[in-house]
Design an enzyme around this catalytic site. Structure first.
Site, PDB file in Angstrom:
ATOM      1  N   TRP A 132      -8.211   8.223   0.351  1.00  0.00           N
ATOM      2  CA  TRP A 132      -8.182   6.825  -0.108  1.00  0.00           C
ATOM      3  C   TRP A 132      -8.864   5.930   0.944  1.00  0.00           C
ATOM      4  O   TRP A 132      -9.099   6.360   2.073  1.00  0.00           O
ATOM      5  CB  TRP A 132      -6.739   6.377  -0.352  1.00  0.00           C
TER       6      TRP A 132
ATOM      7  N   ASN B  16       0.837  -1.207   0.000  1.00  0.00           N
ATOM      8  CA  ASN B  16       0.000   0.000   0.000  1.00  0.00           C
ATOM      9  C   ASN B  16       0.873   1.260   0.000  1.00  0.00           C
ATOM     10  O   ASN B  16       1.469   1.624   1.022  1.00  0.00           O
ATOM     11  CB  ASN B  16      -0.914  -0.037   1.239  1.00  0.00           C
TER      12      ASN B  16
ATOM     13  N   ASP C 220      -1.302  -3.129  10.107  1.00  0.00           N
ATOM     14  CA  ASP C 220      -2.650  -3.549   9.731  1.00  0.00           C
ATOM     15  C   ASP C 220      -3.652  -2.592  10.362  1.00  0.00           C
ATOM     16  O   ASP C 220      -3.545  -2.273  11.546  1.00  0.00           O
ATOM     17  CB  ASP C 220      -2.906  -4.990  10.198  1.00  0.00           C
ATOM     18  N   SER C 221      -4.613  -2.143   9.550  1.00  0.00           N
ATOM     19  CA  SER C 221      -5.592  -1.173  10.043  1.00  0.00           C
ATOM     20  C   SER C 221      -6.993  -1.754   9.987  1.00  0.00           C
ATOM     21  O   SER C 221      -7.265  -2.670   9.216  1.00  0.00           O
ATOM     22  CB  SER C 221      -5.594   0.087   9.171  1.00  0.00           C
TER      23      SER C 221
ATOM     24  N   HIS D 179      -0.044   4.359  -0.241  1.00  0.00           N
ATOM     25  CA  HIS D 179      -0.582   5.438   0.610  1.00  0.00           C
ATOM     26  C   HIS D 179       0.002   5.330   2.016  1.00  0.00           C
ATOM     27  O   HIS D 179       0.423   6.320   2.614  1.00  0.00           O
ATOM     28  CB  HIS D 179      -2.108   5.347   0.706  1.00  0.00           C
ATOM     29  N   LYS D 180       0.005   4.114   2.526  1.00  0.00           N
ATOM     30  CA  LYS D 180       0.545   3.903   3.879  1.00  0.00           C
ATOM     31  C   LYS D 180       2.027   4.280   3.915  1.00  0.00           C
ATOM     32  O   LYS D 180       2.482   4.952   4.838  1.00  0.00           O
ATOM     33  CB  LYS D 180       0.406   2.432   4.290  1.00  0.00           C
TER      34      LYS D 180
HETATM   35  P1  IMP Z   1      -5.234  -3.034   5.769  1.00  0.00           P
HETATM   36  O1  IMP Z   1      -5.743  -4.423   5.991  1.00  0.00           O
HETATM   37  O2  IMP Z   1      -4.354  -2.539   6.876  1.00  0.00           O
HETATM   38  O3  IMP Z   1      -4.588  -2.835   4.430  1.00  0.00           O
HETATM   39  O4  IMP Z   1      -6.467  -2.031   5.769  1.00  0.00           O
HETATM   40  C1  IMP Z   1      -7.811  -2.427   5.852  1.00  0.00           C
HETATM   41  C2  IMP Z   1      -8.639  -1.537   4.962  1.00  0.00           C
HETATM   42  O5  IMP Z   1      -8.671  -0.238   5.520  1.00  0.00           O
HETATM   43  C3  IMP Z   1      -8.114  -1.394   3.547  1.00  0.00           C
HETATM   44  O6  IMP Z   1      -9.230  -1.400   2.677  1.00  0.00           O
HETATM   45  C4  IMP Z   1      -7.422  -0.062   3.518  1.00  0.00           C
HETATM   46  O7  IMP Z   1      -7.541   0.566   2.269  1.00  0.00           O
HETATM   47  C5  IMP Z   1      -8.208   0.707   4.571  1.00  0.00           C
HETATM   48  N1  IMP Z   1      -7.352   1.636   5.283  1.00  0.00           N
HETATM   49  C6  IMP Z   1      -6.258   1.357   6.027  1.00  0.00           C
HETATM   50  N2  IMP Z   1      -5.735   2.471   6.537  1.00  0.00           N
HETATM   51  C7  IMP Z   1      -6.505   3.488   6.105  1.00  0.00           C
HETATM   52  C8  IMP Z   1      -6.444   4.895   6.279  1.00  0.00           C
HETATM   53  O8  IMP Z   1      -5.556   5.469   6.927  1.00  0.00           O
HETATM   54  N3  IMP Z   1      -7.415   5.593   5.677  1.00  0.00           N
HETATM   55  C9  IMP Z   1      -8.407   5.020   4.943  1.00  0.00           C
HETATM   56  N4  IMP Z   1      -8.510   3.731   4.737  1.00  0.00           N
HETATM   57  C10 IMP Z   1      -7.548   2.953   5.316  1.00  0.00           C
END
Ligand code: IMP
Length: 196
Positions: free
Chosen positions: A148, A16, A74-75, A18-19
């Site tokens: 995003w 990612n 992970d978010s 953006h991250k």
């Molecule tokens: P991931 O599993 O950490 O990649 O993130 C889970 C979902 O949350 C993914 O669809 C990411 O695009 C979204 N996501 C993660 N961090 C952010 C953020 O800071 N802003 C907006 N969407 C995020």
């Protein structure tokens, strides 16, 4: 102890961009430690805990690289009236029902409280260290134009009006990721005896 010409490099593994861009900016502001990017798609397990997901991805990653100072992140967006859903399933839900689907689930629901969480797993001296950042907020009534992922529908409480997307660069000064990365940097600065 590192001197002024020999700074350690820490690697962020993620596909990612953006991250990576956000984390890089925070590193530049807070530390002399250099940030490297390993562009890799990580295997994510299904688990109710972001910590478990991040720790598993990190171990998979470490198995496939020779980097000794490496982290993953992970978010998840936890929506109160949905009992914390989508949480660890945030990526899958965004890819399936999308932002419109989330807004439909909250149609006519007054409680729009939610929490955005960022969990970092770092491999340090063969141990896994976890750092977490959370931001309280609410889900917007409509999708805003910028940002995003979930940025166009997440309104942090500290602003109360604008979504992460509408906040532009300011998002990266208050976000869940900013808090988690701050804790990571504080740990690394202490362990590696660095000051900015
Ligand atoms: P991931 O599993 O950490 O990649 O993130 C889970 C979902 O949350 C993914 O669809 C990411 O695009 C979204 N996501 C993660 N961090 C952010 C953020 O800071 N802003 C907006 N969407 C995020």
């Amino acid at each position: 102890m590192f001197n002024s010409v020999e700074f350690p490099i820490v690697t962020f593994a993620s596909s990612n961009l953006h991250k990576f861009t956000e984390i890089k900016e925070i590193f530049i502001q807070k530390t002399s430690i250099k940030l490297d990017h390993l562009n890799i798609s990580l295997l994510e397990i299904q688990s109710a805990s972001l910590e478990e997901v991040a720790a598993f991805s990190l171990n998979e990653c470490v198995r496939n690289t020779d980097k000794d100072l490496i982290f993953v992140e992970d978010s998840g967006l936890f929506i109160d009236c949905l009992n914390g859903f989508p949480g660890p399933y945030s990526a899958f839900i965004l890819n399936t029902i999308g932002l419109n689907g989330i807004l439909s689930l909250l149609n006519n629901v007054p409680n729009r409280k939610s929490i955005f969480q960022s969990t970092i797993a770092l491999k340090f001296q063969n141990q896994t260290k976890i750092f977490t950042g959370q931001v309280n907020g609410k889900i917007a009534m409509q999708i805003s134009d910028f940002g995003w992922g979930y940025d166009p529908i997440f309104i942090p409480d500290c602003d109360g009006k604008r979504t992460f997307g509408e906040l532009g660069d300011k998002k990266n000064e208050i976000s869940h990721r900013f808090i988690a990365v701050g804790k990571l940097i504080e740990f690394l600065n202490n362990q590696l005896h660095l000051v900015k």
